[in-house]
Motif scaffolding. Structure first.
Motif, PDB file in Angstrom:
ATOM      1  N   ASP A   1      -3.000  -7.676  -3.363  1.00  0.00           N
ATOM      2  CA  ASP A   1      -4.230  -8.026  -2.649  1.00  0.00           C
ATOM      3  C   ASP A   1      -5.178  -6.829  -2.497  1.00  0.00           C
ATOM      4  O   ASP A   1      -6.234  -6.948  -1.880  1.00  0.00           O
ATOM      5  CB  ASP A   1      -3.911  -8.635  -1.274  1.00  0.00           C
ATOM      6  CG  ASP A   1      -2.893  -7.842  -0.483  1.00  0.00           C
ATOM      7  OD1 ASP A   1      -2.104  -7.089  -1.083  1.00  0.00           O
ATOM      8  OD2 ASP A   1      -2.879  -7.968   0.760  1.00  0.00           O
ATOM      9  N   HIS A   2      -4.817  -5.697  -3.087  1.00  0.00           N
ATOM     10  CA  HIS A   2      -5.672  -4.506  -3.034  1.00  0.00           C
ATOM     11  C   HIS A   2      -6.129  -4.068  -4.424  1.00  0.00           C
ATOM     12  O   HIS A   2      -7.127  -3.378  -4.551  1.00  0.00           O
ATOM     13  CB  HIS A   2      -4.940  -3.354  -2.321  1.00  0.00           C
ATOM     14  CG  HIS A   2      -4.613  -3.694  -0.898  1.00  0.00           C
ATOM     15  ND1 HIS A   2      -5.334  -3.210   0.173  1.00  0.00           N
ATOM     16  CD2 HIS A   2      -3.670  -4.524  -0.374  1.00  0.00           C
ATOM     17  CE1 HIS A   2      -4.847  -3.725   1.297  1.00  0.00           C
ATOM     18  NE2 HIS A   2      -3.837  -4.524   0.991  1.00  0.00           N
TER      19      HIS A   2
ATOM     20  N   HIS B   1      -3.254   1.400  -1.494  1.00  0.00           N
ATOM     21  CA  HIS B   1      -1.901   1.275  -2.030  1.00  0.00           C
ATOM     22  C   HIS B   1      -1.978   0.211  -3.119  1.00  0.00           C
ATOM     23  O   HIS B   1      -3.061  -0.333  -3.363  1.00  0.00           O
ATOM     24  CB  HIS B   1      -0.873   0.972  -0.930  1.00  0.00           C
ATOM     25  CG  HIS B   1      -1.059  -0.326  -0.213  1.00  0.00           C
ATOM     26  ND1 HIS B   1      -2.211  -0.634   0.475  1.00  0.00           N
ATOM     27  CD2 HIS B   1      -0.246  -1.414  -0.078  1.00  0.00           C
ATOM     28  CE1 HIS B   1      -2.092  -1.839   1.011  1.00  0.00           C
ATOM     29  NE2 HIS B   1      -0.910  -2.343   0.685  1.00  0.00           N
TER      30      HIS B   1
ATOM     31  N   HIS C   1      -0.486  -2.904  -3.693  1.00  0.00           N
ATOM     32  CA  HIS C   1      -0.092  -4.302  -3.554  1.00  0.00           C
ATOM     33  C   HIS C   1      -1.167  -5.202  -4.179  1.00  0.00           C
ATOM     34  O   HIS C   1      -2.344  -4.813  -4.273  1.00  0.00           O
ATOM     35  CB  HIS C   1       0.135  -4.658  -2.075  1.00  0.00           C
ATOM     36  CG  HIS C   1       1.397  -4.051  -1.521  1.00  0.00           C
ATOM     37  ND1 HIS C   1       1.678  -3.993  -0.174  1.00  0.00           N
ATOM     38  CD2 HIS C   1       2.456  -3.468  -2.146  1.00  0.00           C
ATOM     39  CE1 HIS C   1       2.857  -3.417   0.003  1.00  0.00           C
ATOM     40  NE2 HIS C   1       3.341  -3.087  -1.172  1.00  0.00           N
TER      41      HIS C   1
ATOM     42  N   HIS D   1       4.208   0.772   5.715  1.00  0.00           N
ATOM     43  CA  HIS D   1       3.969  -0.474   4.975  1.00  0.00           C
ATOM     44  C   HIS D   1       4.158  -0.215   3.477  1.00  0.00           C
ATOM     45  O   HIS D   1       4.798  -0.993   2.779  1.00  0.00           O
ATOM     46  CB  HIS D   1       2.553  -0.972   5.280  1.00  0.00           C
ATOM     47  CG  HIS D   1       2.149  -2.126   4.427  1.00  0.00           C
ATOM     48  ND1 HIS D   1       2.665  -3.385   4.608  1.00  0.00           N
ATOM     49  CD2 HIS D   1       1.301  -2.214   3.372  1.00  0.00           C
ATOM     50  CE1 HIS D   1       2.141  -4.200   3.700  1.00  0.00           C
ATOM     51  NE2 HIS D   1       1.312  -3.509   2.944  1.00  0.00           N
TER      52      HIS D   1
ATOM     53  N   ASP E   1      -3.295  -1.378   5.410  1.00  0.00           N
ATOM     54  CA  ASP E   1      -2.311  -2.329   5.959  1.00  0.00           C
ATOM     55  C   ASP E   1      -1.356  -1.666   6.955  1.00  0.00           C
ATOM     56  O   ASP E   1      -0.212  -2.102   7.088  1.00  0.00           O
ATOM     57  CB  ASP E   1      -1.481  -2.944   4.825  1.00  0.00           C
ATOM     58  CG  ASP E   1      -2.288  -3.897   3.953  1.00  0.00           C
ATOM     59  OD1 ASP E   1      -3.506  -3.995   4.154  1.00  0.00           O
ATOM     60  OD2 ASP E   1      -1.695  -4.529   3.070  1.00  0.00           O
TER      61      ASP E   1
HETATM   62 ZN   LIG Z   1       0.068  -4.187   1.392  1.00  0.00          ZN
END
Ligand SMILES: [Zn+2]
Length: 266
Positions: free
Chosen positions: A108-109, A104, A106, A187, A206
């Motif tokens: 942190d990815h 996804h 976000h 999420h 996540d």
């Molecule tokens: Zn996430």
């Protein structure tokens, strides 16, 4: 016997810190580090495949948007923790990554997506369409995505029943039963998860913040509940993880503790 997936390796690329009590009701006081996990998959025929890219060191810069993002969720990230740096140290050039699977979008990815110019980018159609609909939304930091991002994306849809993974409809991307792609929303919309039949292993991004935290889902506090894209779908996806656990499948989520991940991968 030769396996199609030669290896799966784990890299922690920065982490955020939170108080367990701020996430769940009825738990003792405990500070938890949530590493941003990246997985390097080596496919015998298709070479190196990366699942997510962790944080970018730039997330630590004194920029108001990043400061607001870090405020409830303090981040630790050094340049040496960047996935491209860690791969280079292992003698693996970022240019040799052929596929980059984004669970996804976000921060942190997707921190290091720009560092893999040769990789085809794979994500679910659900996630990609969600991005196109609302890419101005606060939680997708577009500056971490390369200019040719949309052109390089291959979307996954048309999930089918598969006797190697009867629990969820899935898509056999390489056509060899090595990695079955599936999605679990909640999420984030259309979060891409991977099942490896040879290893009976499920990488679940996540879907939960940690496999040991799955039983606490019903105790989640209001603010973390509001941070999910859809809390009802989140609860359903957690139930799927519980079914997979009951079926004896190993599960790893992206923010599991390093020791747990290394243990499961071994
Ligand atoms: Zn996430």
């Amino acid at each position: 016997m030769l396996t199609t997936i030669e290896s799966i390796e784990y890299f922690a690329c920065g982490y955020c810190t939170n108080q367990k009590q701020r996430l769940f009701k009825g738990v003792p006081k405990e500070t938890i580090h949530f590493p941003a996990g990246v997985f390097l998959i080596k496919h015998r025929e298709h070479g190196y495949i990366l699942y997510d890219t962790g944080y970018a060191p730039e997330i630590m810069s004194p920029n108001l948007k990043y400061w607001i993002y870090r405020l409830p969720n303090p981040i630790t990230m050094t340049p040496s923790q960047a996935i491209s740096v860690q791969l280079n140290q292992r003698g693996i050039s970022p240019q040799s990554i052929n596929y980059l699977i984004l669970s996804h979008l976000h921060p942190d990815h997707i921190g290091q997506v720009k560092d893999f110019p040769n990789a085809k980018i794979i994500m679910t159609k659900t996630c990609f369409e969600d991005y196109q609909k609302k890419y101005l939304q606060a939680l997708v930091f577009k500056e971490f995505l390369p200019d040719d991002f949309e052109k390089r994306v291959i979307t996954i849809e048309n999930y089918q029943d598969n006797k190697n993974f009867p629990h969820l409809p899935s898509y056999d991307f390489f056509g060899d039963q090595s990695i079955l792609f599936t999605e679990l929303s909640g999420h984030a919309a259309g979060q891409c998860c991977l099942f490896f039949p040879e290893k009976s292993l499920f990488l679940a991004a996540d879907v939960a913040w940690g496999v040991p935290l799955i039983p606490l889902t019903k105790q989640m506090r209001l603010i973390p509940r509001l941070l999910q894209n859809n809390i009802d779908q989140y609860q359903n996806s957690i139930q799927v993880l519980e079914q997979l656990q009951n079926a004896g499948i190993d599960i790893i989520v992206s923010h599991d503790q390093e020791e747990r991940i290394e243990r499961v991968l071994r």
